[in-house]
Design a protein around this motif. Structure first.
Motif, PDB file in Angstrom:
ATOM      1  N   LEU A 126       0.861  -1.191   0.000  1.00 59.07           N
ATOM      2  CA  LEU A 126       0.000   0.000   0.000  1.00 59.07           C
ATOM      3  C   LEU A 126       0.893   1.235   0.000  1.00 59.07           C
ATOM      4  N   PRO A 127       1.439   1.618  -1.133  1.00 55.36           N
ATOM      5  CA  PRO A 127       2.464   2.667  -1.191  1.00 55.36           C
ATOM      6  C   PRO A 127       2.033   4.022  -0.632  1.00 55.36           C
ATOM      7  N   GLU A 128       0.738   4.307  -0.610  1.00 55.72           N
ATOM      8  CA  GLU A 128       0.281   5.618  -0.154  1.00 55.72           C
ATOM      9  C   GLU A 128       0.096   5.696   1.363  1.00 55.72           C
ATOM     10  N   CYS A 129       0.291   4.584   2.040  1.00 55.93           N
ATOM     11  CA  CYS A 129       0.040   4.574   3.491  1.00 55.93           C
ATOM     12  C   CYS A 129       1.177   5.253   4.251  1.00 55.93           C
ATOM     13  N   ARG A 130       0.868   5.648   5.493  1.00 56.41           N
ATOM     14  CA  ARG A 130       1.877   6.147   6.416  1.00 56.41           C
ATOM     15  C   ARG A 130       2.076   5.122   7.514  1.00 56.41           C
ATOM     16  N   LEU A 131       3.334   4.791   7.798  1.00 56.58           N
ATOM     17  CA  LEU A 131       3.669   3.733   8.752  1.00 56.58           C
ATOM     18  C   LEU A 131       4.148   4.295  10.082  1.00 56.58           C
ATOM     19  N   THR A 132       3.770   3.627  11.155  1.00 57.10           N
ATOM     20  CA  THR A 132       4.343   3.884  12.472  1.00 57.10           C
ATOM     21  C   THR A 132       4.847   2.556  13.016  1.00 57.10           C
ATOM     22  N   PHE A 133       6.125   2.503  13.387  1.00 57.25           N
ATOM     23  CA  PHE A 133       6.732   1.313  13.962  1.00 57.25           C
ATOM     24  C   PHE A 133       6.876   1.518  15.467  1.00 57.25           C
ATOM     25  N   ILE A 134       6.397   0.547  16.238  1.00 57.82           N
ATOM     26  CA  ILE A 134       6.434   0.663  17.701  1.00 57.82           C
ATOM     27  C   ILE A 134       7.013  -0.617  18.296  1.00 57.82           C
ATOM     28  N   ASP A 135       7.960  -0.462  19.213  1.00 48.39           N
ATOM     29  CA  ASP A 135       8.510  -1.607  19.938  1.00 48.39           C
ATOM     30  C   ASP A 135       9.101  -1.091  21.239  1.00 48.39           C
ATOM     31  N   GLU A 136       9.234  -1.981  22.219  1.00 43.07           N
ATOM     32  CA  GLU A 136       9.851  -1.573  23.481  1.00 43.07           C
ATOM     33  C   GLU A 136      11.346  -1.888  23.503  1.00 43.07           C
ATOM     34  N   SER A 137      11.865  -2.448  22.434  1.00 43.55           N
ATOM     35  CA  SER A 137      13.288  -2.744  22.293  1.00 43.55           C
ATOM     36  C   SER A 137      13.959  -1.658  21.458  1.00 43.55           C
ATOM     37  N   TYR A 138      14.973  -1.038  22.026  1.00 40.25           N
ATOM     38  CA  TYR A 138      15.717  -0.017  21.295  1.00 40.25           C
ATOM     39  C   TYR A 138      16.374  -0.604  20.049  1.00 40.25           C
ATOM     40  N   MET A 139      16.889  -1.822  20.175  1.00 42.09           N
ATOM     41  CA  MET A 139      17.552  -2.447  19.036  1.00 42.09           C
ATOM     42  C   MET A 139      16.562  -2.781  17.925  1.00 42.09           C
ATOM     43  N   ALA A 140      15.344  -3.144  18.296  1.00 45.58           N
ATOM     44  CA  ALA A 140      14.320  -3.424  17.289  1.00 45.58           C
ATOM     45  C   ALA A 140      13.974  -2.166  16.510  1.00 45.58           C
ATOM     46  N   ILE A 141      13.739  -1.068  17.214  1.00 44.37           N
ATOM     47  CA  ILE A 141      13.381   0.180  16.537  1.00 44.37           C
ATOM     48  C   ILE A 141      14.518   0.643  15.633  1.00 44.37           C
ATOM     49  N   ASP A 142      15.747   0.498  16.092  1.00 46.64           N
ATOM     50  CA  ASP A 142      16.893   0.881  15.267  1.00 46.64           C
ATOM     51  C   ASP A 142      16.953   0.024  14.001  1.00 46.64           C
ATOM     52  N   SER A 143      16.729  -1.277  14.139  1.00 44.86           N
ATOM     53  CA  SER A 143      16.742  -2.168  12.975  1.00 44.86           C
ATOM     54  C   SER A 143      15.598  -1.847  12.022  1.00 44.86           C
ATOM     55  N   ALA A 144      14.405  -1.589  12.577  1.00 45.30           N
ATOM     56  CA  ALA A 144      13.247  -1.267  11.732  1.00 45.30           C
ATOM     57  C   ALA A 144      13.511  -0.010  10.906  1.00 45.30           C
ATOM     58  N   LYS A 145      14.131   0.988  11.510  1.00 46.57           N
ATOM     59  CA  LYS A 145      14.414   2.229  10.784  1.00 46.57           C
ATOM     60  C   LYS A 145      15.425   1.983   9.666  1.00 46.57           C
ATOM     61  N   ILE A 146      16.480   1.217   9.973  1.00 42.74           N
ATOM     62  CA  ILE A 146      17.479   0.885   8.956  1.00 42.74           C
ATOM     63  C   ILE A 146      16.830   0.150   7.786  1.00 42.74           C
ATOM     64  N   ASN A 147      15.977  -0.817   8.097  1.00 41.34           N
ATOM     65  CA  ASN A 147      15.364  -1.638   7.052  1.00 41.34           C
ATOM     66  C   ASN A 147      14.342  -0.854   6.232  1.00 41.34           C
ATOM     67  N   TYR A 148      13.611   0.025   6.874  1.00 35.63           N
ATOM     68  CA  TYR A 148      12.622   0.839   6.157  1.00 35.63           C
ATOM     69  C   TYR A 148      13.314   1.778   5.170  1.00 35.63           C
ATOM     70  N   ILE A 149      14.350   2.460   5.640  1.00 35.89           N
ATOM     71  CA  ILE A 149      15.057   3.396   4.766  1.00 35.89           C
ATOM     72  C   ILE A 149      15.710   2.654   3.604  1.00 35.89           C
ATOM     73  N   ALA A 150      16.284   1.476   3.878  1.00 38.59           N
ATOM     74  CA  ALA A 150      16.935   0.701   2.816  1.00 38.59           C
ATOM     75  C   ALA A 150      15.930   0.244   1.764  1.00 38.59           C
ATOM     76  N   ALA A 151      14.718  -0.109   2.201  1.00 33.59           N
ATOM     77  CA  ALA A 151      13.722  -0.661   1.269  1.00 33.59           C
ATOM     78  C   ALA A 151      12.894   0.416   0.576  1.00 33.59           C
ATOM     79  N   ILE A 152      12.634   1.510   1.286  1.00 36.54           N
ATOM     80  CA  ILE A 152      11.711   2.520   0.771  1.00 36.54           C
ATOM     81  C   ILE A 152      12.449   3.789   0.326  1.00 36.54           C
ATOM     82  N   ASN A 153      13.677   3.961   0.806  1.00 38.22           N
ATOM     83  CA  ASN A 153      14.494   5.130   0.469  1.00 38.22           C
ATOM     84  C   ASN A 153      13.899   6.436   0.981  1.00 38.22           C
TER      85      ASN A 153
END
Length: 395
Positions: free
Chosen positions: A256-283
């Motif tokens: 769904l390319p037009e959607c806006r995503l919010t990533f939530i986790d209580e692990s700092y390492m998870a949030i850091d990984s999610a951000k890295i992966n999102y930027i790499a995949a979506i630019n």
């Protein structure tokens, strides 16, 4: 609400609560390993002086930090819930929050006189922490690690030997054991984390910090849920709740390319990984938010129309469904009218009955021999489909 319980040690008696607070709590905010660590530290040759710098690693609910609050304490760990638990338990005991709380994605500062380590469930996290710790200890540092016997193995002590120095273990006491490494100036090791792998099914190269679930390959539950994404409802505002490395949210954005995503986790390492992966995949990270939080507690967002959730079935070493139940309950409250919650879980878990109870409906999106993908829609008339294989069966 769960009552206050008192932890007594040579460093005093303190009232503690385990977070998140829930009615009829049967678990304490500490375990026998916490008691063993405090008892061992009180030995005459180990008791720190009043000005000692104390580093506490992986203090699950703040029991160690609260007990040692008279010292110059730094708490370092990957759990946001651990941080707010420390703040909560300091407040219960009318102690000013003088502890320095450092996220796992940052480094503590300086050389410490005492280091107490609660051995984590994830061996990779321990390795990452010991590699970093090399730069914050010296020959005068007292280092004591502790955990329950079932979680301390030869591979655990091998890491202490590799990164700290000669290591011995204690006798077991109340099913807990201590690890005593001796400093041997082994600084210089480079960290192997984060690790990366190419998932051929999604075409994504996923980066995973040391404490991210299923760090070496995409877990089969998430993979099964992703196979159903062609059925995703149209949505503009999506939350990946308990996001881990963010693979569900990333693939939702691709679907769904037009959607806006919010990533939530209580692990700092998870949030850091999610951000890295999102930027790499979506630019582009401008159309996504990355929030460290205790599920949806104290999170202020525009009401989502879709929440994706692959909930954990344990809290630290305690297996149970109370975290999943809390995620489902908070999702119901957060969703806009007509919004959906999608959940993946093992078939034997009771997610269907929980969703049915809250939403008044539960649709089975897909099921196989091990997993089921379920959806609850907020504020629609209660209904059950005769073709739904789970409509009369508690999973």
């Amino acid at each position: 609400m769960n009552p206050l319980e008192t932890l007594s040690s040579p460093f005093g008696s303190y009232s503690l609560q385990r977070l998140p607070l829930r009615t009829k709590e049967t678990l304490r905010a500490w375990d026998a390993a916490d008691e063993y660590l405090l008892q061992d530290l009180s030995d005459e040759d180990k008791t720190p002086n009043d000005n000692a710098k104390v580093l506490i690693i992986n203090d699950q609910f703040g029991a160690l930090a609260t007990s040692l609050s008279k010292y110059n304490v730094t708490c370092w760990g990957d759990s946001y819930l651990g941080e707010i638990s420390t703040i909560h338990n300091y407040a219960i005991n009318n102690i000013e929050i003088n502890a320095l709380l450092v996220a796992s994605t940052n480094q503590p500062s300086g050389i410490f006189d005492v280091v107490l380590i609660k051995v984590p469930k994830t061996l990779a996290l321990l390795e990452q922490q010991l590699i970093t710790l090399q730069h914050h200890i010296d020959a005068n540092t007292t280092i004591i690690a502790g955990g329950m016997v079932k979680n301390i193995h030869n591979s655990t002590t091998a890491l202490f030997k590799k990164y700290i120095g000669p290591t011995v273990t204690s006798l077991a006491k109340k099913k807990a054991r201590l690890i005593h490494p001796t400093y041997a100036n082994k600084s210089g090791a480079s960290s192997p984390y984060p690790t990366n792998y190419l998932d051929e099914t999604t075409g994504l190269t996923l980066s995973n910090n040391a404490n991210v679930f299923s760090r070496e390959n995409l877990d089969i539950g998430a993979r099964f849920m992703l196979e159903q994404f062609e059925k995703l409802p149209s949505a503009q505002n999506i939350i990946d709740l308990g996001c881990g490395n963010g693979v569900l949210g990333v693939m939702a954005k691709k679907t769904l390319p037009e959607c806006r995503l919010t990533f939530i986790d209580e692990s700092y390492m998870a949030i850091d990984s999610a951000k890295i992966n999102y930027i790499a995949a979506i630019n582009n990270d401008l159309d996504a938010s990355f929030i460290i939080a205790d599920s949806l507690t104290d999170v202020t967002l525009d009401k989502p129309d879709l929440i994706l959730c692959n909930p954990p079935f344990h809290q630290h070493n305690t297996v149970g469904d109370h975290i999943a139940w809390r995620m489902i309950s908070q999702s119901y409250k957060a969703l806009k009218r007509g919004g959906q919650l999608w959940v993946i879980g093992n078939r034997q878990l009771s997610y269907h009955s929980k969703i049915e109870r809250l939403f008044g409906n539960c649709e089975t999106i897909a099921a196989n021999k091990k997993f089921v993908v379920l959806a609850g829609t907020k504020d629609i008339p209660k209904q059950k489909s005769a073709s739904d294989p789970w409509s009369k069966t508690k999973i």
